[in-house]
Scaffold this motif. Structure first.
Motif, PDB file in Angstrom:
ATOM      1  N   PHE A 232      -7.728   3.818  72.287  1.00  0.00           N
ATOM      2  CA  PHE A 232      -9.035   4.681  71.698  1.00  0.00           C
ATOM      3  C   PHE A 232      -9.011   4.852  70.079  1.00  0.00           C
ATOM      4  O   PHE A 232      -9.823   4.863  69.391  1.00  0.00           O
ATOM      5  N   LEU A 233      -7.774   4.895  69.550  1.00  0.00           N
ATOM      6  CA  LEU A 233      -7.555   5.170  68.446  1.00  0.00           C
ATOM      7  C   LEU A 233      -7.713   3.872  67.481  1.00  0.00           C
ATOM      8  O   LEU A 233      -8.335   3.690  66.526  1.00  0.00           O
ATOM      9  N   TYR A 234      -7.453   2.794  68.172  1.00  0.00           N
ATOM     10  CA  TYR A 234      -7.755   1.283  67.483  1.00  0.00           C
ATOM     11  C   TYR A 234      -9.405   1.217  67.685  1.00  0.00           C
ATOM     12  O   TYR A 234     -10.059   0.538  66.849  1.00  0.00           O
ATOM     13  N   ALA A 235     -10.032   1.477  68.809  1.00  0.00           N
ATOM     14  CA  ALA A 235     -11.493   1.502  68.829  1.00  0.00           C
ATOM     15  C   ALA A 235     -12.152   2.379  67.727  1.00  0.00           C
ATOM     16  O   ALA A 235     -12.971   1.925  67.006  1.00  0.00           O
ATOM     17  N   GLY A 236     -11.631   3.519  67.372  1.00  0.00           N
ATOM     18  CA  GLY A 236     -12.021   4.268  66.565  1.00  0.00           C
ATOM     19  C   GLY A 236     -12.091   3.748  64.917  1.00  0.00           C
ATOM     20  O   GLY A 236     -12.950   3.766  64.224  1.00  0.00           O
ATOM     21  N   ALA A 237     -10.815   3.075  64.917  1.00  0.00           N
ATOM     22  CA  ALA A 237     -10.715   2.277  63.649  1.00  0.00           C
ATOM     23  C   ALA A 237     -11.665   1.099  63.429  1.00  0.00           C
ATOM     24  O   ALA A 237     -12.301   0.857  62.487  1.00  0.00           O
ATOM     25  N   MET A 238     -11.875   0.404  64.582  1.00  0.00           N
ATOM     26  CA  MET A 238     -12.702  -0.582  64.604  1.00  0.00           C
ATOM     27  C   MET A 238     -14.342  -0.136  64.346  1.00  0.00           C
ATOM     28  O   MET A 238     -15.332  -0.793  63.816  1.00  0.00           O
ATOM     29  N   ALA A 239     -14.474   0.998  64.838  1.00  0.00           N
ATOM     30  CA  ALA A 239     -16.036   1.582  64.432  1.00  0.00           C
ATOM     31  C   ALA A 239     -16.001   1.863  63.286  1.00  0.00           C
ATOM     32  O   ALA A 239     -17.314   1.663  62.444  1.00  0.00           O
ATOM     33  N   ALA A 240     -15.165   2.266  62.355  1.00  0.00           N
ATOM     34  CA  ALA A 240     -15.099   2.559  61.201  1.00  0.00           C
ATOM     35  C   ALA A 240     -15.430   1.183  60.222  1.00  0.00           C
ATOM     36  O   ALA A 240     -16.151   1.147  59.500  1.00  0.00           O
ATOM     37  N   LEU A 241     -14.600   0.066  60.797  1.00  0.00           N
ATOM     38  CA  LEU A 241     -14.792  -1.209  60.014  1.00  0.00           C
ATOM     39  C   LEU A 241     -16.182  -1.641  60.299  1.00  0.00           C
ATOM     40  O   LEU A 241     -16.852  -2.144  59.529  1.00  0.00           O
ATOM     41  N   GLU A 242     -16.595  -1.404  61.366  1.00  0.00           N
ATOM     42  CA  GLU A 242     -18.131  -1.866  61.653  1.00  0.00           C
ATOM     43  C   GLU A 242     -19.244  -0.978  60.973  1.00  0.00           C
ATOM     44  O   GLU A 242     -20.085  -1.842  60.587  1.00  0.00           O
ATOM     45  N   GLN A 243     -19.015   0.147  60.827  1.00  0.00           N
ATOM     46  CA  GLN A 243     -19.787   0.813  59.867  1.00  0.00           C
ATOM     47  C   GLN A 243     -19.555   0.375  58.250  1.00  0.00           C
ATOM     48  O   GLN A 243     -20.546   0.175  57.805  1.00  0.00           O
ATOM     49  N   ALA A 244     -18.833  -0.016  57.993  1.00  0.00           N
ATOM     50  CA  ALA A 244     -18.527  -0.361  56.629  1.00  0.00           C
ATOM     51  C   ALA A 244     -19.021  -1.812  56.541  1.00  0.00           C
ATOM     52  O   ALA A 244     -19.683  -2.156  55.384  1.00  0.00           O
ATOM     53  N   ALA A 245     -18.826  -2.475  57.490  1.00  0.00           N
ATOM     54  CA  ALA A 245     -19.550  -3.867  57.550  1.00  0.00           C
ATOM     55  C   ALA A 245     -21.101  -3.706  57.290  1.00  0.00           C
ATOM     56  O   ALA A 245     -21.635  -4.746  56.603  1.00  0.00           O
ATOM     57  N   LYS A 246     -21.505  -2.979  58.205  1.00  0.00           N
ATOM     58  CA  LYS A 246     -23.240  -2.665  58.204  1.00  0.00           C
ATOM     59  C   LYS A 246     -23.492  -2.130  56.594  1.00  0.00           C
ATOM     60  O   LYS A 246     -24.332  -2.616  56.178  1.00  0.00           O
ATOM     61  N   ALA A 247     -22.437  -1.139  56.088  1.00  0.00           N
ATOM     62  CA  ALA A 247     -22.734  -0.747  54.801  1.00  0.00           C
ATOM     63  C   ALA A 247     -22.967  -2.129  53.785  1.00  0.00           C
ATOM     64  O   ALA A 247     -23.747  -2.206  52.794  1.00  0.00           O
ATOM     65  N   LEU A 248     -22.002  -2.905  53.959  1.00  0.00           N
ATOM     66  CA  LEU A 248     -21.791  -3.776  52.995  1.00  0.00           C
ATOM     67  C   LEU A 248     -22.950  -5.201  53.104  1.00  0.00           C
ATOM     68  O   LEU A 248     -23.395  -5.494  51.990  1.00  0.00           O
ATOM     69  N   VAL A 249     -23.438  -5.309  54.457  1.00  0.00           N
ATOM     70  CA  VAL A 249     -24.617  -6.209  54.360  1.00  0.00           C
ATOM     71  C   VAL A 249     -25.885  -5.529  53.762  1.00  0.00           C
ATOM     72  O   VAL A 249     -26.612  -6.180  53.282  1.00  0.00           O
ATOM     73  N   ALA A 250     -25.858  -4.049  53.862  1.00  0.00           N
ATOM     74  CA  ALA A 250     -26.975  -3.136  53.178  1.00  0.00           C
ATOM     75  C   ALA A 250     -26.917  -3.309  51.750  1.00  0.00           C
ATOM     76  O   ALA A 250     -27.674  -2.760  50.989  1.00  0.00           O
ATOM     77  N   GLY A 251     -25.615  -3.917  50.964  1.00  0.00           N
ATOM     78  CA  GLY A 251     -25.457  -3.762  49.599  1.00  0.00           C
ATOM     79  C   GLY A 251     -24.813  -2.679  48.992  1.00  0.00           C
ATOM     80  O   GLY A 251     -24.630  -2.353  48.018  1.00  0.00           O
ATOM     81  N   ASP A 252     -24.217  -1.609  50.218  1.00  0.00           N
ATOM     82  CA  ASP A 252     -23.721  -0.302  49.696  1.00  0.00           C
ATOM     83  C   ASP A 252     -22.130  -0.540  49.579  1.00  0.00           C
ATOM     84  O   ASP A 252     -21.482  -0.426  50.557  1.00  0.00           O
ATOM     85  N   LEU A 253     -21.768  -0.804  48.487  1.00  0.00           N
ATOM     86  CA  LEU A 253     -20.491  -1.306  48.347  1.00  0.00           C
ATOM     87  C   LEU A 253     -19.608  -0.008  48.266  1.00  0.00           C
ATOM     88  O   LEU A 253     -18.305   0.055  48.885  1.00  0.00           O
ATOM     89  N   ALA A 254     -20.110   1.109  47.796  1.00  0.00           N
ATOM     90  CA  ALA A 254     -19.183   2.364  47.704  1.00  0.00           C
ATOM     91  C   ALA A 254     -18.851   2.843  48.997  1.00  0.00           C
ATOM     92  O   ALA A 254     -17.658   3.064  49.389  1.00  0.00           O
ATOM     93  N   THR A 255     -19.806   2.883  50.093  1.00  0.00           N
ATOM     94  CA  THR A 255     -19.609   3.226  51.524  1.00  0.00           C
ATOM     95  C   THR A 255     -18.454   2.266  52.017  1.00  0.00           C
ATOM     96  O   THR A 255     -17.526   2.640  52.887  1.00  0.00           O
TER      97      THR A 255
END
Length: 274
Positions: A232-255
């Motif tokens: 579950f901690l690993y899954a939480g870290a991967m959820a944060a990565l997934e959100q960062a990836a979505k932000a990157l696709v949207a062009g939000d480098l800061a997030t």
């Protein structure tokens, strides 16, 4: 630390008032973060390890050797007792289980879990007598050098049979398992029934019963002696990565690039027990 001393040290964490919270790491840095936070022991997670390798869990696609080296790395970096989530003992035979426990002790692990799973989708849970015998073999091989956890996966393999689960856990304790474990009992009442049935053998709980996430204090009040987090901690870290990836696709480098700084990463690595 000699095996018998490590065994006593790790068991003492289970038998003291309140027991222990034992989070599961998936790589060197995650282990260092957990050690730095003050946890006294950590576990491997077969599911998290398999995921880091791009493989499914519970299908014998991660080898015993890979898991042993992974566990040894976590222990070497942190100096903490490491409990190995070693599925069914990596083999169908009694000899394979014994060899896995022996290898885990030689690699310096403090504990090892042996499940009643088979790795076969058509028959995911081994028959009662076979399951109990495999825990008996594990205990004999451990020779009180490594803590043995006997685990039944009834509830997570579509077998919601509390009576059979208690029967298995009780039998595991009777043949010498130091700790027993059934992931995700249906509710707190079922968990309390398990704790009462196997007493005084310590019970491990994965996060909480299936119906509600409880607090550490509530689980301790129910008699739980070890709380693990599995993947579950690993899954939480991967959820944060997934959100960062979505932000990157949207062009939000800061997030996308917010997170732990490299100075902090370097500080943790510099403090490793290498």
């Amino acid at each position: 630390m000699p095996g018998s001393e490590l065994y006593e040290e790790f068991m003492a964490l289970h038998t003291r008032e309140g027991g222990l919270v034992m989070p599961n790491a998936w790589d060197g840095l995650s282990a260092l973060v957990l050690a730095d936070a003050g946890f006294e022991a950590i576990g491997t997670s077969s599911a998290a390890l398999a995921a880091t390798l791009g493989r499914p869990d519970g299908r014998h696609e991660v080898t015993r050797g890979e898991h042993l080296e992974h566990a040894r790395l976590l222990g070497r970096l942190t100096g903490l007792p490491v409990n190995g989530d070693f599925e069914d003992g990596y083999g169908d035979t009694r000899e394979a289980v014994a060899a896995t426990v022996e290898a885990a002790a030689e690699h310096g692990l403090a504990g090892i879990g042996i499940e009643d799973t088979s790795g076969r989708p058509d028959r995911p849970i081994r028959d009662f007598d076979e399951a109990v015998d495999r825990v008996r073999v594990a205990v004999a091989a451990a020779k009180r050098r490594i803590v043995v956890t006997g685990r039944t996966d009834n509830f997570i393999q579509g077998r919601p049979d509390l009576d059979d689960t208690i029967r298995r856990l009780t039998a595991f304790a009777e043949v010498g398992a130091d700790v027993v474990y059934a992931p995700f009992p249906p509710d707190l009442e079922a968990l309390r029934a398990i704790v009462a049935a196997v007493a005084p053998t310590p019970v491990n709980v994965l996060v909480s019963p299936a119906d509600k996430v409880l607090s550490v204090a509530e689980l301790r009040q129910a008699g739980v002696k070890r709380i693990s987090l599995g993947p579950f901690l690993y899954a939480g870290a991967m959820a944060a990565l997934e959100q960062a990836a979505k932000a990157l696709v949207a062009g939000d480098l800061a997030t996308a690039t917010a997170g732990m700084g490299f100075d902090r990463i370097g500080e943790l690595i510099a403090g490793a027990k290498n």
